[in-house]
Design a protein around this motif. Sequence first.
Motif, PDB file in Angstrom:
ATOM      1  N   TYR A  41     -84.358 -40.620-115.608  1.00 57.47           N
ATOM      2  CA  TYR A  41     -84.310 -42.251-115.985  1.00 57.47           C
ATOM      3  C   TYR A  41     -85.529 -42.696-116.692  1.00 57.47           C
ATOM      4  O   TYR A  41     -86.610 -42.387-116.046  1.00 57.47           O
ATOM      5  CB  TYR A  41     -84.278 -43.142-114.593  1.00 57.47           C
ATOM      6  N   ASP A  42     -85.388 -43.379-117.669  1.00 58.16           N
ATOM      7  CA  ASP A  42     -86.545 -43.944-118.396  1.00 58.16           C
ATOM      8  C   ASP A  42     -86.576 -45.361-118.614  1.00 58.16           C
ATOM      9  O   ASP A  42     -85.713 -45.700-119.241  1.00 58.16           O
ATOM     10  CB  ASP A  42     -86.477 -43.171-119.634  1.00 58.16           C
ATOM     11  N   ILE A  43     -86.917 -45.835-117.680  1.00 57.46           N
ATOM     12  CA  ILE A  43     -86.850 -47.526-117.425  1.00 57.46           C
ATOM     13  C   ILE A  43     -85.240 -47.594-117.439  1.00 57.46           C
ATOM     14  O   ILE A  43     -84.907 -47.683-116.285  1.00 57.46           O
ATOM     15  CB  ILE A  43     -87.516 -48.068-118.782  1.00 57.46           C
ATOM     16  N   ASP A  44     -84.622 -48.213-118.496  1.00 63.65           N
ATOM     17  CA  ASP A  44     -83.365 -48.803-118.440  1.00 63.65           C
ATOM     18  C   ASP A  44     -82.439 -47.833-119.031  1.00 63.65           C
ATOM     19  O   ASP A  44     -81.184 -48.169-119.165  1.00 63.65           O
ATOM     20  CB  ASP A  44     -83.075 -49.988-118.968  1.00 63.65           C
ATOM     21  N   ILE A  45     -82.775 -46.722-119.318  1.00 60.57           N
ATOM     22  CA  ILE A  45     -82.064 -45.726-120.167  1.00 60.57           C
ATOM     23  C   ILE A  45     -81.905 -44.396-119.386  1.00 60.57           C
ATOM     24  O   ILE A  45     -82.681 -43.938-118.676  1.00 60.57           O
ATOM     25  CB  ILE A  45     -82.864 -45.018-121.698  1.00 60.57           C
ATOM     26  N   LEU A  46     -80.512 -43.898-119.084  1.00 58.54           N
ATOM     27  CA  LEU A  46     -80.399 -42.491-118.520  1.00 58.54           C
ATOM     28  C   LEU A  46     -80.393 -41.363-119.510  1.00 58.54           C
ATOM     29  O   LEU A  46     -79.632 -41.481-120.537  1.00 58.54           O
ATOM     30  CB  LEU A  46     -79.062 -42.654-117.909  1.00 58.54           C
ATOM     31  N   ASN A  47     -81.350 -40.524-119.426  1.00 56.01           N
ATOM     32  CA  ASN A  47     -81.132 -39.222-120.377  1.00 56.01           C
ATOM     33  C   ASN A  47     -80.485 -38.210-119.374  1.00 56.01           C
ATOM     34  O   ASN A  47     -81.025 -37.878-118.360  1.00 56.01           O
ATOM     35  CB  ASN A  47     -82.634 -38.613-120.394  1.00 56.01           C
ATOM     36  N   ILE A  48     -79.510 -37.742-119.760  1.00 60.38           N
ATOM     37  CA  ILE A  48     -78.469 -36.541-119.281  1.00 60.38           C
ATOM     38  C   ILE A  48     -78.617 -35.464-119.917  1.00 60.38           C
ATOM     39  O   ILE A  48     -78.231 -35.641-121.303  1.00 60.38           O
ATOM     40  CB  ILE A  48     -77.165 -37.242-118.905  1.00 60.38           C
ATOM     41  N   TYR A  49     -78.770 -34.355-119.365  1.00 57.14           N
ATOM     42  CA  TYR A  49     -78.980 -33.140-120.188  1.00 57.14           C
ATOM     43  C   TYR A  49     -77.798 -31.785-119.887  1.00 57.14           C
ATOM     44  O   TYR A  49     -77.297 -31.832-118.725  1.00 57.14           O
ATOM     45  CB  TYR A  49     -80.107 -32.561-119.697  1.00 57.14           C
ATOM     46  N   PHE A  50     -77.096 -31.388-120.946  1.00 63.89           N
ATOM     47  CA  PHE A  50     -75.967 -30.482-120.936  1.00 63.89           C
ATOM     48  C   PHE A  50     -76.592 -29.227-121.836  1.00 63.89           C
ATOM     49  O   PHE A  50     -77.324 -29.272-122.537  1.00 63.89           O
ATOM     50  CB  PHE A  50     -74.775 -30.980-121.289  1.00 63.89           C
ATOM     51  N   GLU A  51     -75.681 -27.989-121.563  1.00 62.74           N
ATOM     52  CA  GLU A  51     -75.868 -26.796-122.386  1.00 62.74           C
ATOM     53  C   GLU A  51     -74.709 -26.131-122.560  1.00 62.74           C
ATOM     54  O   GLU A  51     -73.725 -26.162-121.483  1.00 62.74           O
ATOM     55  CB  GLU A  51     -77.141 -25.731-121.839  1.00 62.74           C
ATOM     56  N   ILE A  52     -74.242 -25.639-123.493  1.00 57.98           N
ATOM     57  CA  ILE A  52     -73.194 -24.880-123.893  1.00 57.98           C
ATOM     58  C   ILE A  52     -73.673 -23.459-124.057  1.00 57.98           C
ATOM     59  O   ILE A  52     -74.317 -23.267-125.252  1.00 57.98           O
ATOM     60  CB  ILE A  52     -72.174 -25.302-124.756  1.00 57.98           C
ATOM     61  N   GLU A  53     -73.505 -22.727-123.411  1.00 59.57           N
ATOM     62  CA  GLU A  53     -74.095 -21.149-123.445  1.00 59.57           C
ATOM     63  C   GLU A  53     -73.193 -20.008-124.221  1.00 59.57           C
ATOM     64  O   GLU A  53     -72.056 -20.268-124.495  1.00 59.57           O
ATOM     65  CB  GLU A  53     -74.339 -20.431-122.362  1.00 59.57           C
ATOM     66  N   ASN A  54     -73.604 -18.984-124.799  1.00 63.51           N
ATOM     67  CA  ASN A  54     -72.944 -17.938-125.073  1.00 63.51           C
ATOM     68  C   ASN A  54     -72.287 -18.232-126.633  1.00 63.51           C
ATOM     69  O   ASN A  54     -71.279 -17.917-126.983  1.00 63.51           O
ATOM     70  CB  ASN A  54     -71.928 -17.385-124.136  1.00 63.51           C
ATOM     71  N   ILE A  55     -72.977 -18.935-127.506  1.00 56.13           N
ATOM     72  CA  ILE A  55     -72.332 -19.162-128.845  1.00 56.13           C
ATOM     73  C   ILE A  55     -73.083 -18.434-129.693  1.00 56.13           C
ATOM     74  O   ILE A  55     -74.236 -18.804-130.184  1.00 56.13           O
ATOM     75  CB  ILE A  55     -72.789 -20.811-129.114  1.00 56.13           C
ATOM     76  N   ASP A  56     -72.570 -17.574-130.032  1.00 58.23           N
ATOM     77  CA  ASP A  56     -73.191 -16.246-131.148  1.00 58.23           C
ATOM     78  C   ASP A  56     -73.230 -16.988-132.485  1.00 58.23           C
ATOM     79  O   ASP A  56     -74.353 -16.691-133.127  1.00 58.23           O
ATOM     80  CB  ASP A  56     -72.452 -15.004-131.119  1.00 58.23           C
ATOM     81  N   PHE A 116     -77.614 -46.658-121.677  1.00 59.37           N
ATOM     82  CA  PHE A 116     -77.938 -47.708-120.799  1.00 59.37           C
ATOM     83  C   PHE A 116     -77.548 -47.656-119.399  1.00 59.37           C
ATOM     84  O   PHE A 116     -76.204 -47.724-119.243  1.00 59.37           O
ATOM     85  CB  PHE A 116     -77.653 -48.936-121.515  1.00 59.37           C
ATOM     86  N   VAL A 117     -78.442 -47.642-118.409  1.00 59.71           N
ATOM     87  CA  VAL A 117     -78.087 -47.484-116.993  1.00 59.71           C
ATOM     88  C   VAL A 117     -77.146 -48.558-116.725  1.00 59.71           C
ATOM     89  O   VAL A 117     -76.204 -48.407-115.915  1.00 59.71           O
ATOM     90  CB  VAL A 117     -79.319 -47.334-116.141  1.00 59.71           C
ATOM     91  N   ASP A 118     -77.546 -49.919-116.976  1.00 60.62           N
ATOM     92  CA  ASP A 118     -76.616 -51.041-116.532  1.00 60.62           C
ATOM     93  C   ASP A 118     -75.123 -50.830-117.023  1.00 60.62           C
ATOM     94  O   ASP A 118     -74.246 -51.150-116.172  1.00 60.62           O
ATOM     95  CB  ASP A 118     -77.259 -52.202-116.877  1.00 60.62           C
ATOM     96  N   ASP A 119     -74.957 -50.342-118.167  1.00 59.96           N
ATOM     97  CA  ASP A 119     -73.692 -50.115-118.674  1.00 59.96           C
ATOM     98  C   ASP A 119     -72.902 -49.022-117.864  1.00 59.96           C
ATOM     99  O   ASP A 119     -71.707 -49.203-117.581  1.00 59.96           O
ATOM    100  CB  ASP A 119     -73.888 -49.856-120.187  1.00 59.96           C
TER     101      ASP A 119
END
Length: 169
Positions: free
Chosen positions: A106-121, A49-52
């Motif tokens: 941002y999706d109305i009052d929700i923040l979608n945040i994206y990450f990746e961890i690479e090189n995991i065989d 939630f963005v406000d939090d």
Amino acid sequence: MNSNLKKIIYYLVICFFITGFNAHKFYVSTTKVDYVKEQKSIQIISKIFVDDLEQVLQKRHNSKVQLDPKNETDLDQNYLLDYILKKLKFKVNGNDTQPIYIGKEYDIDILNIYFEIENIDMLGSLEIENKILIDLFPEQQNIIHFSNEKNKKNLILDKNRPSGLLNFN
């Protein structure tokens, strides 16, 4: 899916519709974690939630922090990313990893945040620590949904259990 998780999800959906889009009286985030073997990566999407988030960043830094695509400054973005990376940590096969920030939306009052961890065989174990918003809201729950080609697992993390271990061997 276990019955406790179903009850929690049901409760959250009901609360969401009862309280409306602008106000909420529960404190929860969800993080989707997918291991994509073909790409040798762990892909992560956190929904908060963005406000939090704004409240915790204002408390930590100053009252002018704004998480709004129209008014957000570079400094606000730096505060956000620094906070998330300090509160959301991963150990892959027993080793600390640093997720790579991909972006956010941002999706109305929700923040979608994206990450990746690479090189995991190979993924033998995944330890996730999620302390997002627990410092401001002690009742905060951070739900983790994990999946790969063979498994679907869930964790509910809170102030008493801020991390969990998933084993795949």
